[in-house]
Design a protein around this motif. Structure first.
Motif, PDB file in Angstrom:
ATOM      1  N   ARG A   1     -24.534  11.366  18.366  1.00  0.00           N
ATOM      2  CA  ARG A   1     -23.995  10.013  18.486  1.00  0.00           C
ATOM      3  C   ARG A   1     -22.732   9.861  17.650  1.00  0.00           C
ATOM      4  O   ARG A   1     -21.845   9.061  17.967  1.00  0.00           O
ATOM      5  N   MET A   2     -22.680  10.622  16.577  1.00  0.00           N
ATOM      6  CA  MET A   2     -21.544  10.528  15.667  1.00  0.00           C
ATOM      7  C   MET A   2     -20.456  11.549  15.999  1.00  0.00           C
ATOM      8  O   MET A   2     -19.595  11.852  15.182  1.00  0.00           O
ATOM      9  N   ASN A   3     -20.513  12.104  17.194  1.00  0.00           N
ATOM     10  CA  ASN A   3     -19.523  13.078  17.623  1.00  0.00           C
ATOM     11  C   ASN A   3     -18.112  12.575  17.354  1.00  0.00           C
ATOM     12  O   ASN A   3     -17.739  11.476  17.779  1.00  0.00           O
ATOM     13  N   LEU A   4     -17.332  13.385  16.673  1.00  0.00           N
ATOM     14  CA  LEU A   4     -16.022  12.934  16.201  1.00  0.00           C
ATOM     15  C   LEU A   4     -15.100  12.522  17.342  1.00  0.00           C
ATOM     16  O   LEU A   4     -14.486  11.448  17.303  1.00  0.00           O
ATOM     17  N   ARG A   5     -15.006  13.331  18.360  1.00  0.00           N
ATOM     18  CA  ARG A   5     -14.069  13.028  19.443  1.00  0.00           C
ATOM     19  C   ARG A   5     -14.465  11.745  20.167  1.00  0.00           C
ATOM     20  O   ARG A   5     -13.622  10.886  20.448  1.00  0.00           O
ATOM     21  N   ARG A   6     -15.751  11.614  20.470  1.00  0.00           N
ATOM     22  CA  ARG A   6     -16.207  10.436  21.193  1.00  0.00           C
ATOM     23  C   ARG A   6     -16.056   9.173  20.357  1.00  0.00           C
ATOM     24  O   ARG A   6     -15.636   8.127  20.860  1.00  0.00           O
TER      25      ARG A   6
ATOM     26  N   ILE B   1      -9.737  11.954   8.211  1.00  0.00           N
ATOM     27  CA  ILE B   1     -11.001  11.307   8.577  1.00  0.00           C
ATOM     28  C   ILE B   1     -12.105  11.990   7.787  1.00  0.00           C
ATOM     29  O   ILE B   1     -12.147  13.223   7.709  1.00  0.00           O
ATOM     30  N   ARG B   2     -13.012  11.199   7.207  1.00  0.00           N
ATOM     31  CA  ARG B   2     -14.076  11.751   6.372  1.00  0.00           C
ATOM     32  C   ARG B   2     -15.450  11.511   6.985  1.00  0.00           C
ATOM     33  O   ARG B   2     -15.647  10.544   7.730  1.00  0.00           O
ATOM     34  N   ASP B   3     -16.393  12.399   6.643  1.00  0.00           N
ATOM     35  CA  ASP B   3     -17.761  12.216   7.106  1.00  0.00           C
ATOM     36  C   ASP B   3     -18.585  11.529   6.021  1.00  0.00           C
ATOM     37  O   ASP B   3     -18.048  11.041   5.023  1.00  0.00           O
ATOM     38  N   PHE B   4     -19.906  11.502   6.201  1.00  0.00           N
ATOM     39  CA  PHE B   4     -20.775  10.770   5.286  1.00  0.00           C
ATOM     40  C   PHE B   4     -20.810  11.364   3.889  1.00  0.00           C
ATOM     41  O   PHE B   4     -21.216  10.709   2.932  1.00  0.00           O
ATOM     42  N   THR B   5     -20.370  12.630   3.733  1.00  0.00           N
ATOM     43  CA  THR B   5     -20.333  13.253   2.416  1.00  0.00           C
ATOM     44  C   THR B   5     -18.999  13.027   1.708  1.00  0.00           C
ATOM     45  O   THR B   5     -18.850  13.398   0.550  1.00  0.00           O
ATOM     46  N   GLY B   6     -18.034  12.442   2.398  1.00  0.00           N
ATOM     47  CA  GLY B   6     -16.699  12.291   1.841  1.00  0.00           C
ATOM     48  C   GLY B   6     -15.777  13.437   2.184  1.00  0.00           C
ATOM     49  O   GLY B   6     -14.599  13.426   1.824  1.00  0.00           O
ATOM     50  N   LYS B   7     -16.282  14.429   2.890  1.00  0.00           N
ATOM     51  CA  LYS B   7     -15.484  15.609   3.254  1.00  0.00           C
ATOM     52  C   LYS B   7     -14.539  15.280   4.397  1.00  0.00           C
ATOM     53  O   LYS B   7     -14.901  14.589   5.346  1.00  0.00           O
ATOM     54  N   GLY B   8     -13.308  15.780   4.319  1.00  0.00           N
ATOM     55  CA  GLY B   8     -12.358  15.615   5.403  1.00  0.00           C
ATOM     56  C   GLY B   8     -12.751  16.477   6.593  1.00  0.00           C
ATOM     57  O   GLY B   8     -12.881  17.699   6.467  1.00  0.00           O
ATOM     58  N   ILE B   9     -12.956  15.863   7.749  1.00  0.00           N
ATOM     59  CA  ILE B   9     -13.406  16.602   8.933  1.00  0.00           C
ATOM     60  C   ILE B   9     -12.387  16.546  10.064  1.00  0.00           C
ATOM     61  O   ILE B   9     -12.585  17.186  11.108  1.00  0.00           O
ATOM     62  N   GLY B  10     -11.327  15.822   9.897  1.00  0.00           N
ATOM     63  CA  GLY B  10     -10.315  15.705  10.931  1.00  0.00           C
ATOM     64  C   GLY B  10      -9.188  14.831  10.435  1.00  0.00           C
ATOM     65  O   GLY B  10      -9.176  14.386   9.288  1.00  0.00           O
ATOM     66  N   ALA B  11      -8.233  14.597  11.308  1.00  0.00           N
ATOM     67  CA  ALA B  11      -7.115  13.722  10.952  1.00  0.00           C
ATOM     68  C   ALA B  11      -6.640  12.999  12.196  1.00  0.00           C
ATOM     69  O   ALA B  11      -6.690  13.527  13.302  1.00  0.00           O
TER      70      ALA B  11
ATOM     71  N   SER C   1     -13.761   7.015   9.980  1.00  0.00           N
ATOM     72  CA  SER C   1     -14.566   7.565   8.880  1.00  0.00           C
ATOM     73  C   SER C   1     -15.847   6.767   8.671  1.00  0.00           C
ATOM     74  O   SER C   1     -16.924   7.328   8.467  1.00  0.00           O
ATOM     75  N   ARG C   2     -15.729   5.455   8.713  1.00  0.00           N
ATOM     76  CA  ARG C   2     -16.912   4.606   8.549  1.00  0.00           C
ATOM     77  C   ARG C   2     -17.924   4.873   9.659  1.00  0.00           C
ATOM     78  O   ARG C   2     -19.135   4.890   9.413  1.00  0.00           O
ATOM     79  N   GLN C   3     -17.450   5.075  10.872  1.00  0.00           N
ATOM     80  CA  GLN C   3     -18.371   5.379  11.961  1.00  0.00           C
ATOM     81  C   GLN C   3     -19.017   6.750  11.789  1.00  0.00           C
ATOM     82  O   GLN C   3     -20.117   6.982  12.289  1.00  0.00           O
ATOM     83  N   MET C   4     -18.339   7.643  11.076  1.00  0.00           N
ATOM     84  CA  MET C   4     -18.904   8.959  10.791  1.00  0.00           C
ATOM     85  C   MET C   4     -19.799   8.939   9.556  1.00  0.00           C
ATOM     86  O   MET C   4     -20.267   9.980   9.109  1.00  0.00           O
ATOM     87  N   GLY C   5     -20.023   7.752   8.998  1.00  0.00           N
ATOM     88  CA  GLY C   5     -20.950   7.604   7.883  1.00  0.00           C
ATOM     89  C   GLY C   5     -20.309   7.515   6.518  1.00  0.00           C
ATOM     90  O   GLY C   5     -21.011   7.400   5.510  1.00  0.00           O
ATOM     91  N   PHE C   6     -18.979   7.542   6.456  1.00  0.00           N
ATOM     92  CA  PHE C   6     -18.308   7.495   5.165  1.00  0.00           C
ATOM     93  C   PHE C   6     -18.372   6.091   4.579  1.00  0.00           C
ATOM     94  O   PHE C   6     -18.105   5.101   5.262  1.00  0.00           O
TER      95      PHE C   6
END
Length: 266
Positions: A83-88, A211-221, A251-256
């Motif tokens: 559900r949290m797929n980055l592209r979607r 763009i960051r995930d729920f851990t704060g890690k950069g996963i995209g831009a 980022s917020r949607q990815m859990g950040f």
């Protein structure tokens, strides 16, 4: 009827408390550990654990002495991950960004020490930017979004990438000196965005934010690119703000959670 419903809610709340007593540091717990963590009685914990084990939410170690989270939770976690797929998750925000700025918007990830474009939304201006298509790759040391990704890495990792892949020159304004690149990356970290000015394509500018995930890690831009005349002083701050806000929304949607995870991105 109300009493039965209250009992069910109480049971669910207690079962949730049991599941939440497991952590990365304490992944295997005895019955006593769980009773101490939840404040529930031994008999209540034992009864709820038996039910959780029955549905696969909890497992037992081979010696039956400790409990651990079950694979069914892993399966459910994959549903959340999908559900949290980055592209979607990013696409609606890229559309909004392209429409609000008029510039072409891009979604980038780091892949094998390159920047890989996984989504692109055309802007509304009649002059199109042909810098990067979906599936295209560019070096990490050039470009706004690419540089935002590279700035997530420690300097020694940046130097390793440069030593292995070089710093190819695309235009006369391309950075080709590693020391200058490290200075630029420090600016990127301080400002919260990467800047590109005709270093990939003559006449084209870009800005990008991570763009960051729920851990704060950069996963995209996320980035936008357009002709330099549209990145003038009058519009520049607005464009930067729009990109940074879009990156934060994704980022917020990815859990950040910026309030919770701010220390992890310093």
């Amino acid at each position: 009827m109300a009493g039965k419903r209250d009992f069910s809610v109480q049971s669910l709340t207690r079962a949730a408390a049991i599941l939440e007593s497991f952590t990365q540091e304490k992944s295997e717990l005895t019955l006593r550990d769980i009773t101490e963590a939840t404040g529930l009685s031994k008999s209540t914990c034992y009864r709820l654990l038996a039910t959780l084990e029955l549905v696969g939410f909890v497992d037992r170690t081979p010696d039956r002495a400790r409990y651990l989270l079950g694979m069914r939770l892993f399966e459910l976690g994959l549903v959340v991950q999908n559900r949290m797929n980055l592209r979607r998750q990013s696409l609606p925000h890229l559309v909004d960004l392209a429409e609000s700025t008029g510039e072409t918007a891009f979604l980038l990830i780091r892949d094998r020490d390159d920047a890989l474009c996984i989504e692109r939304v055309e802007g509304t201006y009649p002059v199109r930017v042909l810098a990067l298509n979906v599936g295209g790759r560019l070096p990490l040391h050039l470009g706004g979004g690419q540089r935002a990704l590279l700035a997530e890495l420690p300097d020694e990792e940046v130097v390793r990438i440069v030593n292995e892949k070089g710093m190819p020159r695309f235009t006369e304004l391309s950075l080709t000196d590693v020391d200058e690149l490290l200075v630029e990356l420090r600016k990127t970290r301080e400002q919260g965005y990467g800047r590109s000015w005709e270093d990939i394509t003559p006449g084209v500018a870009a800005v990008g934010a991570v763009i960051r995930d729920f851990t704060g890690k950069g996963i995209g831009a996320v980035s936008i690119a357009g002709i330099v005349q549209r990145f003038d002083e009058e519009r520049y701050d607005h464009l930067v703000g729009a990109v940074k806000q879009t990156a934060m929304r994704i980022s917020r949607q990815m859990g950040f959670n910026p309030e919770r995870d701010s220390a992890s991105v310093q």
